[in-house]
Design a protein around this motif. Structure first.
Motif, short mmCIF file in Angstrom:
data_model
loop_
_atom_site.label_atom_id
_atom_site.label_comp_id
_atom_site.label_asym_id
_atom_site.label_seq_id
_atom_site.Cartn_x
_atom_site.Cartn_y
_atom_site.Cartn_z
N GLY A 155 2.81 2.15 -7.95
CA GLY A 155 2.70 2.40 -6.52
C GLY A 155 1.24 2.49 -6.11
O GLY A 155 0.34 2.10 -6.87
N ASP A 156 1.02 3.01 -4.91
CA ASP A 156 -0.36 3.13 -4.41
C ASP A 156 -1.11 4.20 -5.22
O ASP A 156 -0.55 4.79 -6.16
N ARG A 157 -2.35 4.45 -4.84
CA ARG A 157 -3.20 5.33 -5.66
C ARG A 157 -2.52 6.67 -5.95
O ARG A 157 -2.45 7.11 -7.10
N GLU A 158 -1.99 7.29 -4.90
CA GLU A 158 -1.40 8.62 -5.07
C GLU A 158 -0.13 8.56 -5.92
O GLU A 158 0.09 9.37 -6.82
N MET A 159 0.73 7.55 -5.63
CA MET A 159 2.00 7.42 -6.37
C MET A 159 1.73 7.14 -7.85
O MET A 159 2.35 7.74 -8.74
N HIS A 160 0.82 6.20 -8.11
CA HIS A 160 0.59 5.80 -9.51
C HIS A 160 -0.08 6.93 -10.31
O HIS A 160 0.35 7.25 -11.42
#
Ligand code: SF4
Length: 385
Positions: free
Chosen positions: A133-138
Motif C-alpha cells: 500500500g501507500d507509505r503509511e499502509m506499507h
C-alpha cells in the motif's frame, strides 16, 4: 496484459501437454524458499519466528536446481524469508534462467539497489517487490518506518536499468478500497510492469491472525477496488480469471499441487501456507499427499482461503480449457456488481489439525544430530537416543 505473451504461450502449451499426457495433477509455479531469514519482522509473517538454527539454514545452489529439475514447473517464484540475503542467489537465478524457466524474484527491496549489479535484465526474469500500500499502509504492514520509501527508490532504479518488475500487494482486513485504488494508480505511474495481489490469509504460522480477510469480505473488497480501477489501465501479473475469482465471479476449487513449495524442511505438504508435513522428494509429495483432504470445503483451515497459491492454478487451467471465457474477462474486466458465483459449502469439511510443531522439532533434532556427528562421533549415539 502484464503477463508477457511468451510466458502465456509457454505455460499454455505446458498445460495442454499435461492434459494430453493424462496428468490430473501437475505443478505450474514452484515456490522456492531458499531461506527463512529476513531483514524485516512483519507482524503478519509466519516465517521469521523460527528458532535461529532454522533461520540460519540455506538451500544450496544444487538443492535449488534439483528442486527446479525435479518439479518441472515452467515458472519459479523465489521467496523466503528475504531471498537477497542468500549470497548465492545470483548464481541460482542465472542457472534457473538457463533452464528456460520464468523466474519471479520476491523481495522486500531493502537490498535491491545494492544488489542490482549482480543481476541482468532477461526476458524470463522479473522482480516482484513486496509493497502493501501507500507509505503509511506499507510501513505499518512491515512494522518499520522508511521501508516504503526505500522500496520505491529501488523500483525506480530497477526500472531505469531495464528490468521487468511487478509489485506484490497483500490486502488485509480493513483495507480501504479507495485508498488502495489510489495506491495502484501511483504504482502504475512508477512504470511497473504489473501488480500481483492476493488477500491476506490467516494461515497457521502467521502470528497476527486478526488482520486477515474472510472469503465474503475478500470478494466485496476486490469488487469495490476493481470498480475504482475501471478504465485506468491497471495491469495485473496474474490470470484475469484469478482476479475474476477474487471478485466473486468464479467458483474454483483449490489446486495446491499447482504451486508446490520447496524450503529448508523439504517439500511442504500441502501448500505454501500450511505446513502439515514434509517429503524428501517432489514425487513423494505428489504421490503421498491426500490432496482431497485439503482446500475450501474439505478442511477447516482452508475455509477462508482465496490465496493465489491455491487458486491461481485453477484459474490458469480454466483459461486454457475455456479461451473465450478468459478473452471476455480480459476484455471487459471482472464484473463488480450483481450476484456472486456460488460459494463452496463448508458442512463436510474436516476439523483443523494442529501439527505445526512436529516438523520444527524434527528439523531441530536432525540439526543436533549433524552437529554431533561433525564435532564428536561418539555423541551420535546420544543424539539418536
Ligand atoms: S485452500 Fe489450498 S492454498 Fe489455501 S490453505 Fe488450503 S490447501 Fe493451502
Amino acid at each position: 496484459m502484464a503477463v508477457p505473451l511468451r510466458q502465456v504461450l509457454r505455460v499454455g502449451a505446458y498445460v495442454v501437454r499435461q492434459h494430453m499426457a493424462g496428468r490430473k495433477r501437475y505443478p505450474l509455479v514452484l515456490m522456492l524458499e531458499p531461506l527463512f531469514r529476513c531483514n524485516l519482522a512483519c507482524a503478519g509473517c509466519g516465517k521469521i519466528d523460527y528458532p535461529a538454527e532454522i533461520l540460519n539454514q540455506r538451500l544450496s545452489v544444487q538443492e535449488c536446481l534439483d528442486a527446479v529439475d525435479e518439479c518441472g514447473a515452467p515458472v519459479v517464484a523465489i521467496a523466503g524469508g528475504e531471498p537477497l540475503l542468500h549470497k548465492e542467489l545470483p548464481e541460482i537465478v542465472a542457472k534457473i534462467l538457463a533452464r528456460k524457466k520464468f523466474v519471479y524474484l520476491c523481495t522486500n527491496a531493502l537490498l535491491l539497489e545494492k544488489k542490482l549489479d549482480q543481476f541482468k535484465p532477461h526476458p524470463y526474469f522479473s522482480w516482484d517487490v513486496h509493497l502493501d500500500g501507500d507509505r503509511e499502509m506499507h510501513d505499518w504492514a512491515v512494522s518499520q518506518d522508511g521501508v516504503f520509501d526505500r522500496a520505491v527508490s529501488a523500483i525506480k532504479a530497477a526500472k531505469a536499468r531495464g528490468f521487468r518488475l511487478s509489485i506484490n500487494t497483500t490486502l488485509f482486513d480493513g483495507a480501504d478500497p479507495a485508498r488502495v485504488a489510489k495506491f495502484f494508480d501511483a504504482a502504475m505511474a512508477l512504470g511497473i510492469d504489473g501488480i500481483m495481489t492476493s488477500p491476506g490469509y490467516a494461515y497457521e504460522r502467521a502470528p497476527d491472525q486478526q488482520h486477515f480477510l474472510s472469503r465474503q469480505k475478500t470478494k466485496q473488497l476486490f469488487r469495490d477496488l476493481l470498480a475504482r480501477g475501471k478504465g485506468k489501465g491497471w495491469k495485473f501479473s496474474q490470470s484475469p480469471l484469478f482476479i475474476d475469482f477474487l471478485a466473486g465471479n468464479q467458483t474454483y476449487h483449490c489446486m495446491p499441487w499447482g504451486n508446490p513449495t520447496r524450503n529448508v524442511f523439504g517439500w511442504q505438504r500441502p501448500c505454501y501456507l500450511l505446513g502439515e508435513g514434509y517429503t524428501k522428494t517432489f514425487t513423494e509429495l505428489m504421490e503421498t499427499t491426500d490432496w482431497d483432504a485439503y482446500g475450501t470445503g474439505n478442511y477447516e483451515k482452508c475455509a477462508d482461503c482465496m490465496v493465489h497459491s491455491g487458486y491461481e492454478a485453477a484459474a490458469v487451467v480454466d483459461a486454457v480449457k475455456h479461451p473465450l471465457k478468459i478473452a471476455a474477462v480480459a476484455l471487459r474486466g471482472p464484473r463488480v456488481s450483481g450476484p456472486m458465483a456460488p460459494e463452496i459449502p463448508l458442512e463436510g469439511q474436516r476439523p483443523a489439525e494442529f501439527v505445526f510443531s512436529r516438523h520444527v522439532q524434527d528439523k531441530m533434532s536432525a540439526l543436533a544430530h549433524d552437529k554431533a556427528a561433525r564435532t564428536k562421533p561418539d555423541a551420535l549415539a546420544d543424539a539418536a537416543d
